[in-house]
Design a protein around this motif. Structure first.
Motif, PDB file in Angstrom:
ATOM      1  N   ASN A  46      17.923   1.886   3.153  1.00  0.00           N
ATOM      2  CA  ASN A  46      18.466   0.493   3.199  1.00  0.00           C
ATOM      3  C   ASN A  46      17.397  -0.378   3.993  1.00  0.00           C
ATOM      4  N   TYR A  47      16.553   0.133   4.916  1.00  0.00           N
ATOM      5  CA  TYR A  47      15.959  -0.779   5.680  1.00  0.00           C
ATOM      6  C   TYR A  47      14.580  -0.729   5.870  1.00  0.00           C
ATOM      7  N   ARG A  48      13.979  -0.024   4.849  1.00  0.00           N
ATOM      8  CA  ARG A  48      12.764   0.067   4.574  1.00  0.00           C
ATOM      9  C   ARG A  48      11.987  -0.994   4.266  1.00  0.00           C
ATOM     10  N   LYS A  49      10.509  -1.365   4.652  1.00  0.00           N
ATOM     11  CA  LYS A  49      10.132  -2.457   4.244  1.00  0.00           C
ATOM     12  C   LYS A  49       9.931  -2.570   2.759  1.00  0.00           C
ATOM     13  N   PRO A  50       9.686  -3.506   2.079  1.00  0.00           N
ATOM     14  CA  PRO A  50       9.529  -3.649   0.632  1.00  0.00           C
ATOM     15  C   PRO A  50       7.948  -3.574   0.527  1.00  0.00           C
ATOM     16  N   LYS A  51       7.327  -2.762  -0.819  1.00  0.00           N
ATOM     17  CA  LYS A  51       6.117  -2.489  -0.737  1.00  0.00           C
ATOM     18  C   LYS A  51       5.548  -3.743  -1.250  1.00  0.00           C
ATOM     19  N   LYS A  52       4.064  -3.776  -0.866  1.00  0.00           N
ATOM     20  CA  LYS A  52       3.519  -4.968  -1.456  1.00  0.00           C
ATOM     21  C   LYS A  52       3.136  -5.020  -2.824  1.00  0.00           C
ATOM     22  N   ARG A  53       2.895  -6.116  -3.513  1.00  0.00           N
ATOM     23  CA  ARG A  53       2.380  -6.047  -4.846  1.00  0.00           C
ATOM     24  C   ARG A  53       1.319  -5.181  -5.394  1.00  0.00           C
ATOM     25  N   ASP A  54       0.395  -5.292  -4.328  1.00  0.00           N
ATOM     26  CA  ASP A  54      -0.860  -4.428  -4.784  1.00  0.00           C
ATOM     27  C   ASP A  54      -0.608  -2.881  -4.814  1.00  0.00           C
ATOM     28  N   GLU A  55       0.273  -2.518  -3.960  1.00  0.00           N
ATOM     29  CA  GLU A  55       0.616  -1.037  -3.967  1.00  0.00           C
ATOM     30  C   GLU A  55       1.214  -0.600  -5.317  1.00  0.00           C
ATOM     31  N   ASP A  56       1.897  -1.602  -6.089  1.00  0.00           N
ATOM     32  CA  ASP A  56       2.518  -1.092  -7.061  1.00  0.00           C
ATOM     33  C   ASP A  56       1.835  -0.671  -8.241  1.00  0.00           C
ATOM     34  N   ASN A  57       0.471  -1.410  -8.467  1.00  0.00           N
ATOM     35  CA  ASN A  57      -0.512  -1.113  -9.594  1.00  0.00           C
ATOM     36  C   ASN A  57      -1.015   0.314  -9.477  1.00  0.00           C
TER      37      ASN A  57
END
Length: 57
Positions: A46-57
């Motif tokens: 629940n409290y994890r930081k959201p991933k950056k968009r660069d890491e999604d690819n």
């Protein structure tokens, strides 16, 4: 003589543990640990930081 001397405290502890477990209401430690792990996993999800968009690819 060395084997008996070195294992004496282990044998006394085992006998004492069996006595306490039979005569007193000892909580189940494994159940408490599992509950704690489930709660920790819930907090992490629940409290994890959201991933950056660069890491999604």
């Amino acid at each position: 003589m060395g084997l008996i001397r070195s294992s004496f405290s282990f044998m006394v502890g085992t006998v004492f543990g069996v006595y306490v477990a039979q005569n007193y209401n000892v909580p189940n430690i494994q159940k408490i640990v599992n509950t704690g792990l489930v709660i920790a996993k819930h907090y992490e999800e629940n409290y994890r930081k959201p991933k950056k968009r660069d890491e999604d690819n």
